[in-house]
Structures are given as structure tokens and as C-alpha cells.
Motif scaffolding. Structure first.
Motif, PDB file in Angstrom:
ATOM      1  N   THR B  43      39.819  22.041   2.004  1.00 49.88           N
ATOM      2  CA  THR B  43      41.211  21.951   1.607  1.00 49.88           C
ATOM      3  C   THR B  43      41.601  20.493   1.397  1.00 49.88           C
ATOM      4  O   THR B  43      42.772  20.163   1.376  1.00 49.88           O
ATOM      5  CB  THR B  43      42.131  22.532   2.693  1.00 49.88           C
ATOM      6  OG1 THR B  43      41.869  21.826   3.913  1.00 49.88           O
ATOM      7  CG2 THR B  43      41.873  23.997   2.900  1.00 49.88           C
ATOM      8  N   ASP B  44      40.612  19.660   1.281  1.00 46.23           N
ATOM      9  CA  ASP B  44      40.898  18.241   1.174  1.00 46.23           C
ATOM     10  C   ASP B  44      41.498  17.912  -0.189  1.00 46.23           C
ATOM     11  O   ASP B  44      40.870  18.123  -1.212  1.00 46.23           O
ATOM     12  CB  ASP B  44      39.584  17.466   1.362  1.00 46.23           C
ATOM     13  CG  ASP B  44      39.809  15.974   1.434  1.00 46.23           C
ATOM     14  OD1 ASP B  44      40.951  15.527   1.234  1.00 46.23           O
ATOM     15  OD2 ASP B  44      38.832  15.260   1.682  1.00 46.23           O
ATOM     16  N   PRO B  45      42.721  17.391  -0.229  1.00 44.23           N
ATOM     17  CA  PRO B  45      43.333  17.059  -1.515  1.00 44.23           C
ATOM     18  C   PRO B  45      42.574  15.962  -2.256  1.00 44.23           C
ATOM     19  O   PRO B  45      42.743  15.802  -3.458  1.00 44.23           O
ATOM     20  CB  PRO B  45      44.744  16.591  -1.146  1.00 44.23           C
ATOM     21  CG  PRO B  45      44.711  16.291   0.300  1.00 44.23           C
ATOM     22  CD  PRO B  45      43.617  17.091   0.906  1.00 44.23           C
ATOM     23  N   ALA B  46      41.717  15.245  -1.554  1.00 48.75           N
ATOM     24  CA  ALA B  46      40.965  14.179  -2.215  1.00 48.75           C
ATOM     25  C   ALA B  46      39.684  14.668  -2.873  1.00 48.75           C
ATOM     26  O   ALA B  46      38.907  13.881  -3.381  1.00 48.75           O
ATOM     27  CB  ALA B  46      40.633  13.087  -1.201  1.00 48.75           C
ATOM     28  N   HIS B  47      39.479  15.985  -2.842  1.00 46.35           N
ATOM     29  CA  HIS B  47      38.323  16.582  -3.533  1.00 46.35           C
ATOM     30  C   HIS B  47      36.982  16.002  -3.122  1.00 46.35           C
ATOM     31  O   HIS B  47      36.081  15.862  -3.942  1.00 46.35           O
ATOM     32  CB  HIS B  47      38.463  16.439  -5.056  1.00 46.35           C
ATOM     33  CG  HIS B  47      39.710  17.056  -5.579  1.00 46.35           C
ATOM     34  ND1 HIS B  47      39.952  18.408  -5.522  1.00 46.35           N
ATOM     35  CD2 HIS B  47      40.805  16.508  -6.134  1.00 46.35           C
ATOM     36  CE1 HIS B  47      41.142  18.653  -6.031  1.00 46.35           C
ATOM     37  NE2 HIS B  47      41.683  17.521  -6.410  1.00 46.35           N
TER      38      HIS B  47
END
Lengths: 99, 314
Positions: B43-47
């Protein structure tokens, strides 16, 4: 003899009317109280679901959104009633007919 | 890690920056090579998951390697999907006036507190349903500790609230039924209650998720830690919190351990500092230390470098 019989019939009819009026009246009254309680409880339920709409954030607001399609009809009347909740006491007394 | 591969779902947690994504991607690669059909999600927004595998990941599973698929959960996309489906449902049945009034609330919902976790958890529930079917193993690269703890507490918090609401609704329906003796239109209204059905369905899906999460035969939590002060403290607290709430913590992986042979004075001193923290890790987590992963010469990016970490799990 005839007059006594007539008199008895009148008395019987009086008691029949009295019973009907007394018990049905009480029944109608209790139904009226239950109905008011039900609608009040429903208003409170709507408040718990959509307090967001009145500006009060709720931790569950994301989940109550999916209830909207089924409750949206009630919202307009609900908001008006929430606005009108000025005199809570008189509302509560009203259902018991203390005039 | 003897038991770890038996678990159907493994969560990798820890402070931001300790190497969760490295460990979870290496572990998922290891599983896939062992023959398990594996899904790894983040779920890391930083991909970072996509970056490590050098693949663009999205909400639909994308193949990373044989037996290995990846998902990146974007909470905003998920909440938008949810809200749009509600808008769709309302289109036919309500006047445009009512819809436009509610529109504002619906659009504001993305930003309401808890919306992000709720959206992620809903996707997670979808994934749980795939375990044992489409996928044999699920590896969850979680967000930094705080978010994850809130996420895992969700079923319990919401369970209580839902139970209360369900009880209230039942009472209302009962009262309406009683009052409807004298009122035909009311009788119509209380025949079925879709609101109660929806609440019950939610409650069941939360219960299912919670049962899975606390079943220590099926789910496990692994913390990734570095030999540094803050990760150690945070992990200690987090482990306590999870165990108090019934979530089983498998153990701890120490990442980025410096090599033994060090030439320069500077780095030897750094190694001494690290040794102190390694002692502390031994004290606090002693019997739970699963693996120690060495600090690599290169960045972890691409299959070859993940591979070098994946070997640790053999």
C-alpha cells in the motif's frame, strides 16, 4: 317488565360502549407512543449514520455511505426535524397528552 | 522461517525505511520458486514494490514472475470506486435535487478520517477471499507501523460499532411492526430491511477477516528491523500492541547487518555502534530473530538483487 328489560339493554349497551372506548382508546394511545418512539429511535439511528451531514465527524462514516441509496429519502425530513429540535421537553410530554 | 512458509498470509511490518519492501519482495519470490502461487501486495504510495521489480503495478494483479503476482493498492482509487458505485446506485431512484445535496457529502468522503484505512481494508478483504483459491500465499508489504496497526485493529473497532447499529435497527423494526397494527402503510415499510442486510453483511466480512488475521496457523506478522535505536523501539511497542490484540507475531528480521571484516577505522567504529544495537535486539527479541540479512554492496532493484536476498530464506 318491559321497562326493566329496556333499562337492562341500555345498561348492557353502555358497558359495551364503555369497554370498547376504554380499552381501544388505551390501545390506540399505546400504539401512538410506540410509533413515536420508533420514529424517534429511527431519527437517532440516522444521526448515528450520517452525523457527518450535520458537521459531526464519525469514525464509521465511510461505511454508512453505502446505506445512502436506501435512506436518502428520509434525509430531507430528518434534517428539518433536527433543526426543529428546539423544545425537547414539550416533544416528550406531548406523547403522553399532558395538556 | 521454518514455519513461515506454512502461513497463507504473511505481513511484513516495520518502521519506514528499514527494508520492508526488500524483505517482502524477496520472500514472495522465494515462495513462488517453491511452487506456491503467490500474491504480493503493497500500500506504499511511493510504489516501492513496483520499483523493486521494475514493473508498473496497479489494483489488478500483474505477473512478476512464474507463480508470482503483484498488486499496489491505491487507497484513493479504491475509495473512488466505492463512492462511484454508490452514486451509480442512486442515479435511477432519486430526484436530481436530493442527489446534488448528497453529492457534496459523497465527494467529501475521500478525506474523512479513516477513509484511507477503510478503503485499504476493503481491498484486503477481497484478497483474503482469494486465498486458498486463486492464490496459495499472500505477502503483504505494509505501510509504516502506525498505519498498519490501525488497519489491523479495524475489524475489532468496527465490529463493536456494527453490532450496536444492528441492534438499534432491529429494535426500530420491531417497534415499527408493533405500531403498524393500526397503520397499513407502515406495515409495508417493515417487510424487508435492506439496511439491516447491508449492516449484517459488513459485520460478517469483518468477522471473517479478523478470524483470519488472528489465526496463527494461517496468518503471521514479521517485523523488519535495523540495528538502530528508533526501529528497535518502535518494533518493540508494535509487537506488544499486536500481541495484546491477538495478532500472532512470528518474529523479527534484522536487515542491513554490516559485514565483519572492516578495514577503515570509521566503519569499524560504526560496526561497534551496530554491535551494541545487535545486543539490544538479542535482548528484546532474542528467541524471535528469524534472519539476519547482510548489508549489500548494491541497491536492491531488479530480480537479481532481490534474488540475492531471497536466498536467505532457503
Amino acid at each position: 317488565m318491559g321497562r326493566i328489560l329496556d333499562r337492562l339493554k341500555d345498561i348492557a349497551k353502555f358497558f359495551a360502549d364503555f369497554n370498547r372506548g376504554f380499552f381501544e382508546g388505551a390501545r390506540e394511545n399505546s400504539i401512538r407512543v410506540i410509533k413515536k418512539d420508533a420514529f424517534d429511535a429511527n431519527d437517532y439511528f440516522i444521526l448515528l449514520c450520517f452525523s457527518d451531514f450535520l458537521g459531526i465527524p464519525s469514525p464509521a462514516s465511510y461505511y454508512t455511505l453505502e446505506l445512502l441509496p436506501y435512506m436518502a429519502k428520509e434525509l430531507e425530513g430528518w434534517e428539518i426535524r433536527m433543526d426543529d429540535k428546539k423544545d425537547i421537553l414539550s416533544e416528550q410530554f406531548e406523547k403522553y397528552h399532558f395538556h | 522461517m521454518a514455519n513461515l512458509k506454512e502461513k497463507e498470509i504473511v505481513f511484513f511490518g516495520g518502521k519506514g525505511g528499514v527494508g520492508k519492501t526488500t524483505c517482502s519482495s524477496a520472500y514472495s519470490l522465494y515462495l513462488s520458486r517453491k511452487g506456491y502461487r503467490t500474491l504480493v501486495l503493497s500500500t506504499d504510495p511511493a510504489h516501492s514494490l513496483g520499483q523493486i521489480f521494475q514493473v508498473d503495478l496497479g489494483a489488478e494483479p500483474r505477473m512478476l514472475e512464474k507463480n508470482l503476482y503483484g498488486i499496489e493498492i491505491d487507497p484513493e482509487k479504491e475509495s473512488r470506486k466505492y463512492i462511484n458505485s454508490i452514486k451509480e446506485q442512486m442515479k435511477g431512484s432519486f430526484s436530481p435535487i436530493i442527489i446534488s445535496q448528497i453529492q457534496q457529502q459523497l465527494d467529501a468522503a475521500y478525506h474523512s478520517p479513516g477513509a484511507e484505512e477503510a478503503a485499504i481494508f476493503d481491498k484486503f478483504i477481497e484478497v483474503i477471499d482469494m486465498v486458498g483459491g486463486e492464490y496459495e500465499r499472500v505477502v503483504f508489504d505494509t505501510a509504516p507501523t502506525g498505519h498498519t496497526l490501525r488497519l489491523l485493529s479495524l475489524p475489532e473497532l468496527m465490529g463493536g460499532w456494527l453490532q450496536g447499529m444492528i441492534q438499534r435497527r432491529k429494535n426500530i423494526n420491531d417497534m415499527m411492526k408493533m405500531a403498524s397494527v393500526a397503520d397499513k402503510s407502515l406495515a409495508e415499510r417493515v417487510k424487508e430491511d435492506p439496511v439491516l442486510d447491508i449492516l449484517n453483511r459488513r459485520k460478517e466480512s469483518f468477522e471473517k477477516a479478523r478470524t483470519f488475521i488472528i489465526d496463527d496457523k494461517r496468518a503471521g506478522f514479521v517485523f523488519v528491523v535495523n540495528a538502530q535505536r528508533l526501529p528497535i523501539l518502535e518494533t518493540d511497542k508494535a509487537i506488544n500492541y499486536l500481541e495484546r490484540n491477538g495478532v500472532h507475531v512470528e518474529g523479527v528480521i534484522v536487515n542491513r547487518v554490516m559485514p565483519e571484516n572492516i578495514d577503515s577505522d570509521f566503519w569499524r567504529k560504526r560496526k561497534e555502534v551496530e554491535d551494541k544495537y545487535m545486543e539490544e535486539i538479542q535482548e528484546r527479541f532474542g528467541d524471535r530473530i528469524l534472519y539476519r540479512i547482510p548489508l549489500m554492496e548494491h541497491d536492491i532493484s531488479g530480480y537479481e538483487s532481490i534474488d540475492s536476498v531471497a536466498r536467505i530464506f532457503e
